[in-house]
Design an enzyme around this catalytic site. Structure first.
Site, mmCIF file in Angstrom:
data_model
loop_
_atom_site.group_PDB
_atom_site.id
_atom_site.type_symbol
_atom_site.label_atom_id
_atom_site.label_comp_id
_atom_site.label_asym_id
_atom_site.label_seq_id
_atom_site.Cartn_x
_atom_site.Cartn_y
_atom_site.Cartn_z
ATOM 1 N N LYS A 150 0.834 -1.196 0.000
ATOM 2 C CA LYS A 150 0.000 0.000 0.000
ATOM 3 C C LYS A 150 0.876 1.255 0.000
ATOM 4 C CE LYS A 150 -3.873 1.882 2.733
ATOM 5 N NZ LYS A 150 -4.711 1.639 3.933
ATOM 6 N N SER A 225 -9.391 2.065 2.663
ATOM 7 C CA SER A 225 -8.383 2.851 1.976
ATOM 8 C C SER A 225 -7.334 2.002 1.240
ATOM 9 C CB SER A 225 -7.660 3.774 2.964
ATOM 10 O OG SER A 225 -7.010 3.045 3.980
ATOM 11 N N SER A 226 -7.317 0.689 1.500
ATOM 12 C CA SER A 226 -6.377 -0.188 0.771
ATOM 13 C C SER A 226 -6.992 -0.622 -0.560
ATOM 14 C CB SER A 226 -6.024 -1.420 1.622
ATOM 15 O OG SER A 226 -5.550 -1.059 2.894
ATOM 16 N N ILE A 246 -7.836 1.023 9.626
ATOM 17 C CA ILE A 246 -8.233 1.808 10.794
ATOM 18 C C ILE A 246 -9.750 1.817 10.996
ATOM 19 C CG2 ILE A 246 -8.363 4.036 9.600
ATOM 20 C CD1 ILE A 246 -7.207 5.319 12.155
ATOM 21 N N GLY A 247 -10.495 1.493 9.959
ATOM 22 C CA GLY A 247 -11.949 1.466 10.111
ATOM 23 C C GLY A 247 -12.596 0.461 9.186
ATOM 24 N N GLY A 248 -11.737 -0.434 8.642
ATOM 25 C CA GLY A 248 -12.201 -1.395 7.648
ATOM 26 C C GLY A 248 -11.382 -1.299 6.379
ATOM 27 N N SER A 249 -10.246 -0.602 6.447
ATOM 28 C CA SER A 249 -9.475 -0.258 5.251
ATOM 29 C C SER A 249 -8.838 -1.441 4.543
ATOM 30 C CB SER A 249 -8.379 0.759 5.604
ATOM 31 O OG SER A 249 -8.945 1.971 6.003
#
Length: 586
Positions: A150, A225-226, A246-249
């Site tokens: 990433k 985000s990934s 961090i939140g489901g990334s």
């Protein structure tokens, strides 16, 4: 009846309130333009230089592939792409596969996938040199395996941009610890992948590199985000990646793209060398983790990373090697399950996926226990949202200053730019008509002082303690629950944060969690979606329905969760789900 009353109130909203919202949106846009957007020639030139670097790296990689194929015309590289990681590593160690053949087969495929999905930010041309010396690490568990990383994962001499101008042309001075460990284990990091602007989004677009799209439908997002990793692996251009969550990334892109992703307990893997969205934020921890096509690949990656070399490079990581005995166990499990968290109604395919997997696991001899998260509304707003933006989103906004704002973020970022007094005023005024918007604005005010920050941290600790006690009262080993699915239509992620209750909760709790694809959206799911109203029947429910509409044929996953530091048990559970689903299709 209470929800119906709220809907009627919303429908009868006075004209002055509509006018107020229009004025606020206009003022907010002006504030946003003033604080974030830049039309300076320097910004445009910086963006163009970043794009030029990417173009040049892609061109040089393509040339290297052409040269290799011309000098090895009798070798068919295509079958290599079909091998699962376990078979690939076996053949590489046996010597029946040449690392160069593997490398160039994946490089060629990555270039093709990128042209279609726009998922890469830069080819790591140093990988061509590493390929020449990789034989010195032949004993490594990942010997000869090309690995994608990433954008925010540090690689010496390259930017970790996080999708913002501020980090461009700031090459890191050394590899992230996990990159060093990957190389020690014989892996070859060969490409960096795309992320959303500022990382705190579950879309995948930024002003430098543009929008990454879904390998199953180009009109859908890859998630974030990934998201670059999700698209690249889902499109076949990589078979193993390192992302962060961090939140489901990790889990959301894996779900959207039909692959497997795993978020370990924060601290199990080293985060040294990863660029954070808001470094110093402690309420909702971020953690790196693997993304792959199957669960065995995730487990092999964890096994490779959890080694003495990592424990030596980063002594803050507990020296806990991967426990293969737990991963390979076949002991019957007591499994908690939930179909709906009571805060955001899931899509029909999300519910169906949990029910179908539950039935398969029950047939296999496992026991199920109903489970509901505690105080989910409070957890989302008071602990998660207020925790991540404890500074009133100041840090994130500062990172965006001087940069054009990506279209995928505008609706998300707009309220962040409001002064605290305006957030509080709007929260008060909107409460009767838009209760979830109201409480969100209040949370975005931040905590306000250091004593209040400590109080917020204490509340997080109490919530974790209460949840573990609840888990133990239910006497469960693991938890089966939905993950956001299917992939969204473009430009919808910024409009709806309420659905993140299904993924961010396990960052807050710091529980290991992973996703496994189990089904696809059916015509029946789409028909049922037409009648979707949601729990609150508010704007967020309407937007979620719009976001997932048109998803027939797209992948749907389930989420598997365990208690902290029980990565091996979580992966073992994921593996069982994967195997039972495969058997059911025969």
């Amino acid at each position: 009846m209470e929800y119906k009353k709220e809907v009627l109130q919303e429908a009868k909203m006075d004209c002055w309130m509509a006018a107020l919202l229009t004025i606020v949106a206009g003022v907010g846009t002006l504030l946003l333009l003033r604080r974030v957007v830049s039309s300076h020639p320097e910004a445009k030139e910086k963006i163009q230089r970043a794009r030029n670097r990417r173009t040049e790296s892609l061109r040089r990689a393509e040339e290297s592939v052409i040269r290799y194929k011309q000098s090895h015309q009798t070798i068919d590289l295509a079958p290599i792409l079909e091998l699962p990681l376990s078979q690939l590593t076996k053949q590489l160690h046996e010597g029946s596969l040449d690392p160069k053949d593997v490398f160039y087969s994946y490089m060629e495929k990555t270039l093709a996938v990128h042209k279609k999905l726009n998922c890469c930010t830069e080819i790591l041309l140093e990988s061509l040199d590493q390929l020449e010396t990789v034989g010195s690490n032949k004993e490594g568990l990942l010997y000869g395996v090309p690995v994608s990383i990433k954008d925010n994962c540090g690689y010496k001499g390259h930017d970790s941009s996080c999708g913002v101008l501020l980090h461009l042309e700031q090459p890191v001075q050394e590899d992230a610890v996990l990159v060093q460990v990957l190389k020690k284990q014989g892996a070859i990091p060969f490409v960096k992948t795309n992320v959303p602007q500022g990382l705190l989004s579950y879309d995948c677009s930024n002003p430098m590199y543009g929008q990454t799209v879904n390998p199953h439908n180009l009109q859908k997002t890859s998630g974030g985000s990934s998201g670059g990793e999700g698209a690249l692996i889902g499109g076949g251009g990589s078979l193993l990646a390192i992302g962060s969550d961090i939140g489901g990334s990790i889990r959301i892109p894996a779900s959207f793209c039909g692959i497997c992703g795993f978020k370990p307990t924060a601290g199990r893997l080293s985060s040294q060398g990863f660029q954070a969205a808001c470094r110093g934020q402690k309420s909702v921890p971020s953690t790196p983790g693997p993304i792959a096509r199957d669960v065995d690949s995730l487990a092999l990656c964890m096994q490779a990373l959890l080694c003495d070399h990592m424990f030596s490079l980063d002594p803050t990581v507990p020296p806990l090697p991967f426990n293969m005995q737990i991963y390979q166990s076949s002991k019957p499990l007591r499994i908690g399950y939930l179909e709906c968290d009571g805060f955001q109604q899931p899509s029909p395919s999300m519910v169906r996926s949990v029910r179908e997997v539950k039935a398969l696991l029950e047939q296999a001899g496992h026991t199920f226990v109903p489970f509901q998260p505690l105080r989910i509304k409070e957890a989302l707003y008071e602990l998660m949202l207020k925790g991540i933006y404890a500074d009133g989103a100041t840090t994130l906004i500062q990172k965006l200053v001087g940069s054009p704002l990506d279209p995928t973020l505008k609706q998300q970022i707009l309220p962040y730019t409001f002064p605290v007094w305006l957030k509080k005023t709007l929260s008060f005024l909107l409460k009767p008509w838009f209760p979830r918007t109201s409480i969100s604005l209040r949370a975005l005010c931040g905590v306000g002082s250091v004593p209040k920050l400590w109080k917020q941290h204490a509340a997080v600790e109490d919530y974790i303690k209460d949840t573990i006690a609840h888990w133990r009262r239910c006497n469960i080993d693991v938890l089966l629950c939905p993950v956001i699915a299917p992939a969204y239509n473009l430009l919808y992620c910024a409009k709806n944060s309420t659905i993140l209750s299904y993924t961010m909760l396990y960052n807050l709790l710091n529980f290991p969690a992973g996703v496994v694809p189990v089904t696809t959206v059916t015509k029946e799911d789409e028909e049922e979606l037409k009648h979707y109203a949601g729990i609150y029947q508010d704007v967020y429910d309407k937007l979620f329905k719009e976001a997932v509409t048109g998803g027939e044929g797209l992948p749907v996953a389930v989420q598997c969760v365990a208690l902290p530091w029980q990565e091996e048990l979580c992966l073992r559970f994921m593996k069982e789900v994967e195997q039972l689903v495969k058997q059911s299709r025969k």
